[in-house]
Design an enzyme around this catalytic site. Structure first.
Site, mmCIF file in Angstrom:
data_model
loop_
_atom_site.group_PDB
_atom_site.id
_atom_site.type_symbol
_atom_site.label_atom_id
_atom_site.label_comp_id
_atom_site.label_asym_id
_atom_site.label_seq_id
_atom_site.Cartn_x
_atom_site.Cartn_y
_atom_site.Cartn_z
ATOM 1 C CB CYS A 83 -18.728 -76.348 -18.774
ATOM 2 S SG CYS A 83 -19.064 -75.776 -17.100
ATOM 3 C CB CYS A 86 -23.074 -78.168 -16.972
ATOM 4 S SG CYS A 86 -22.588 -76.959 -18.228
ATOM 5 C CB CYS A 131 -20.946 -72.210 -17.867
ATOM 6 S SG CYS A 131 -21.892 -73.493 -18.683
ATOM 7 C CB CYS A 134 -23.730 -75.101 -14.868
ATOM 8 S SG CYS A 134 -21.978 -74.719 -15.048
ATOM 9 C CB CYS A 154 -7.656 -65.106 -19.188
ATOM 10 S SG CYS A 154 -6.346 -65.628 -18.099
#
Ligand SMILES: [Zn+2]
Length: 165
Positions: A83, A86, A131, A134, A154
């Site tokens: 990510c 984070c 996520c 975060c 996607c």
């Protein structure tokens, strides 16, 4: 109170009890053996400082990058996709496939790294995922992916960071 009032009251109490039970039984996408993920909570100003404008627009405002703009579309090395908000590891390179859509696509994820919600931006419901650490928006999951899962995550490339092994 008339008999009819009583019946109405009992009916609405029954409805409440059913709603409560449905809520308690609601399933989550997180498998029971998934590692517990510590939340990362930052203010909007902190996010603006931490992210580029393009990353902020996708991760914090649920924007979508233009198709075929991410260099990660063509990333074929072995490694992990993290990510960009984070640094949580989200996908392994072995989960990636070429969907031809112009966005990095994956048929599964590392366990428990995303939470989902339904969105109606395009009238038909799509499943948005973000996520688990975060809360950053990453993309949408569709059920037209390849075997073995049949899923297509996607993902906006700008929301990812590739770490080669
Ligand atoms: Zn994150």
């Amino acid at each position: 109170m008339t008999r009819r009032d009583w019946l109405g009251l009992l009916g609405s109490l029954g409805g409440l009890a059913t709603a409560g039970a449905a809520k308690a039984q609601r399933k989550t996408d997180t498998p029971p053996d998934a590692p517990k993920i510590e939340k990362l909570l930052l203010t909007d100003a902190q996010w603006k400082q931490r992210l580029t404008a393009a990353q902020y627009q996708v991760l914090r405002e649920e924007g979508t990058e233009r198709a075929f703009t991410s260099p990660l579309n063509d990333e074929k090395r072995k490694g992990t996709f993290h990510c960009a908000g984070c640094d949580l590891a989200l996908f392994g390179s072995d989960m990636k496939f070429d969907s031809g859509t112009g966005w990095p696509s994956f048929f599964t994820t590392l366990p428990g790294v995303f939470d989902t919600k339904r969105d109606f931006h395009l009238v038909l419901p799509r499943v948005e995922y973000h996520c688990a650490r975060c809360g950053g928006h990453h993309g949408h999951v569709f059920n037209d992916g390849p075997k073995p899962t049949g899923l297509r995550y996607c993902n906006n490339g700008v929301a990812l960071k590739f770490v080669p092994t």
